[in-house]
Design a protein around this motif. Structure first.
Motif, PDB file in Angstrom:
ATOM      1  N   VAL A 398       0.866  -1.181   0.000  1.00 15.12           N
ATOM      2  CA  VAL A 398       0.000   0.000   0.000  1.00 15.12           C
ATOM      3  C   VAL A 398       0.899   1.227   0.000  1.00 15.12           C
ATOM      4  O   VAL A 398       1.621   1.482   0.964  1.00 15.12           O
ATOM      5  CB  VAL A 398      -0.928   0.008   1.225  1.00 15.12           C
ATOM      6  N   ILE A 472      -7.167   7.151   0.867  1.00 14.54           N
ATOM      7  CA  ILE A 472      -7.107   5.883   1.581  1.00 14.54           C
ATOM      8  C   ILE A 472      -8.270   5.783   2.563  1.00 14.54           C
ATOM      9  O   ILE A 472      -8.569   6.729   3.298  1.00 14.54           O
ATOM     10  CB  ILE A 472      -5.738   5.716   2.295  1.00 14.54           C
ATOM     11  N   LEU A 477      -9.566  -0.163   1.027  1.00 15.71           N
ATOM     12  CA  LEU A 477      -8.637  -1.221   1.424  1.00 15.71           C
ATOM     13  C   LEU A 477      -9.340  -2.573   1.509  1.00 15.71           C
ATOM     14  O   LEU A 477      -8.750  -3.609   1.207  1.00 15.71           O
ATOM     15  CB  LEU A 477      -7.974  -0.875   2.760  1.00 15.71           C
ATOM     16  N   GLY A 504      -3.989   4.503   7.319  1.00  9.37           N
ATOM     17  CA  GLY A 504      -3.973   3.190   6.691  1.00  9.37           C
ATOM     18  C   GLY A 504      -3.836   2.066   7.699  1.00  9.37           C
ATOM     19  O   GLY A 504      -4.547   1.046   7.604  1.00  9.37           O
ATOM     20  N   LEU A 508      -6.560  -0.862   8.412  1.00  6.45           N
ATOM     21  CA  LEU A 508      -6.175  -2.269   8.279  1.00  6.45           C
ATOM     22  C   LEU A 508      -6.484  -3.046   9.556  1.00  6.45           C
ATOM     23  O   LEU A 508      -6.966  -4.176   9.514  1.00  6.45           O
ATOM     24  CB  LEU A 508      -4.686  -2.377   7.942  1.00  6.45           C
TER      25      LEU A 508
END
Length: 523
Positions: A398, A472, A477, A504, A508
């Motif tokens: 990423v 993002i 994602l 991010g 995640l």
């Protein structure tokens, strides 16, 4: 930070939530840029507050200067009055205040290790810390008298080490000669030794060889007793852990000794305690990658052996307005066409993909370098380990902008060296199509290797863009970063501006990915 070095997350098995390491930048007032600070430091103004005097500072005296308008900090035994620097510090006043009136060496090592503070804060220096009387402990310790005054005659000397616990790891060295050559041998005792763990420089008759042994650094550093040619052969016997430096004599004479020890010769210390070492590399080429990003090719000196491990970074140092400015960058390959080949076959070039910021201090000067001019390049640093990617089945990269740079060599390594890899996906965030680095090469790689997939996301697309849009987010994602097979081993690497990475990592983790599955490249 873009073009940033790597930083690991908690060890596998850790249940704590990942905090993105690195230093947050704060908005600075007008007139408080790095260039403004350099001008102030060269103005002749008394920044230390002592009118040019240097004093010996006791711990008690240091502790008294712990306020924003009266702040002293000790770094590696030197004391600085950082009060004038407060408003110029990119990390903000609060970060400096963490070490106010105390020894800030540990904090500095964690966050600012690459900063050349000696040059930046030279005019703020107050003096040295006063030494306390030392009383030797009763129990035996493993240490030696410094070797600096002794001549090296081929006898293996004891190592300077931190403690008894690392004594078994400490390498030793010896040397032998023929009429035309001289060989220095370092016995590392490590069966997993490889050429990336050896950094060697032969410059102006001085041999400096650094060997990385786990978290320690062994240094051989001597001024040779006779002249040798500038080229040097470095051989590493991986199975027995032997490292050889083979030098060619300029005259076929017998040497009586190897030479004179230089600073820190035959020392074995924590890697974090070893100062950065630089060598001058010349600019061989500079080509455009995009409208604001260049690919720089630097040539290593003939007597240098340096192979940058995957996921590691180097520091570039340049003197600007009389001050040494240092910035970290992650090397890339010459092109993605190198993917499928062994980049370690190229042992004389280092490539950097660097975005030029017109209002910046460092990159505009870097961009004005002419072919053949020089810039100083450090030893590699970083803590990404290839072991993290060795048995991965699904790799997710990423990247935001030039956060793409650490992904280049990692992608090459995964596609060429992994026996388990089934898929590798790059999720590449940019503002516009013009910002996408090596787009043609990435799309060509996706066509030539069925395991690789590229997903492009733009936050400011022009009309007609048919790809993904946005910044993002958890939803984006979740589309790209997911196991294709239940229970498969995955690795997610992320790099870009600090806010990008913080968001991010949070997304995640919210999607259920654990700390052991995430690696963040950051400054």
């Amino acid at each position: 930070m873009l073009n940033a070095p790597s930083q690991a997350f908690p060890a596998p098995g850790s249940q704590q939530r990942v905090a993105v390491p690195g230093r947050s930048k704060v908005p600075l007032k007008p007139g408080r840029s790095l260039m403004d600070w350099i001008r102030l430091s060269k103005s002749g103004k008394d920044l230390s507050g002592l009118k040019g005097r240097l004093i010996e500072v006791t711990e008690e005296e240091l502790a008294r200067h712990n306020k924003k308008d009266d702040c002293w900090i000790c770094i590696r035994g030197l004391v600085y009055n950082v009060t004038p620097y407060m408003e110029y510090h990119p990390g903000g006043e609060d970060e400096l205040m963490k070490a106010a009136g105390s020894d800030g060496t540990d904090l500095f090592e964690q966050v600012h290790r690459w900063v050349n503070y000696e040059s930046m804060l030279k005019e703020c220096m107050v003096g040295r810390m006063a030494f306390k009387p030392f009383v030797a402990p009763l129990k035996e310790t493993y240490s030696t008298v410094p070797e600096e005054t002794k001549i090296l005659n081929g006898m293996v000397t004891k190592n300077e080490v931190l403690d008894n616990g690392c004594k078994e790891l400490a390498p030793s060295y010896d040397w032998f000669q023929t009429d035309g050559s001289l060989t220095v041998v370092i016995y590392t005792k490590q069966k997993d030794m490889n050429s990336e763990l050896v950094i060697a420089d032969l410059q102006e008759g001085k041999l400096r060889g650094e060997i990385i042994v786990k978290d320690y650094s062994y240094l051989l550093h001597v001024e040779l007793s006779d002249a040798v040619h500038e080229n040097m052969i470095v051989q590493v016997s991986e199975n027995v852990g032997k490292v050889e430096f083979i030098l060619k004599k300029k005259e076929a004479v017998s040497w009586k000794n190897l030479g004179q020890p230089l600073e820190s010769h035959n020392s074995f210390v924590k890697r974090s305690d070893r100062g950065l070492h630089y060598r001058r590399c010349n600019l061989l080429s500079k080509t455009d990658v995009s409208h604001d990003t260049r690919l720089f090719c630097l040539g290593l000196p003939p007597g240098t052996h340096l192979q940058v491990p995957v996921g590691h970074h180097l520091y570039l140092r340049q003197t600007i307005a009389g001050t040494d400015i240092v910035k970290p960058y992650t090397p890339v390959l010459s092109s993605l066409e190198s993917t499928g080949k062994n980049p370690q076959n190229d042992k004389i070039h280092i490539f950097f993909m660097i975005k030029i910021y017109p209002s910046g201090l460092f990159t505009p000067v870097l961009d004005t370098l002419k072919i053949g001019e020089y810039i100083s390049v450090s030893n590699p640093e970083g803590n990404f380990k290839k072991l993290q990617a060795e048995d991965v089945e699904e790799l997710f990269l990423v990247a935001g902008g030039t956060g793409f740079t650490p992904m280049v060599k990692l992608l090459n390594y995964a596609l060429t060296s992994s026996n388990t890899l089934r898929t590798a996906t790059l999720v590449f965030f940019n503002k516009t199509e013009e910002d996408i680095l090596w787009r043609d090469q990435l799309e060509q790689l996706a066509l030539s290797d069925a395991r690789f997939d590229i997903q492009l996301v733009l936050s400011e697309p022009k009309e007609g863009w048919k790809g993904h849009e946005g910044k993002i987010s958890s939803s984006l994602l979740s589309l790209f970063v997911k196991r294709s097979i239940y229970g498969s081993k995955i690795l997610i690497c992320i790099c870009g501006p600090l806010p990008f990475m913080k968001q991010g990592v949070q997304f995640l983790q919210d999607l259920g990915h654990t700390s052991e599955e995430i690696h963040c490249f950051t400054a």
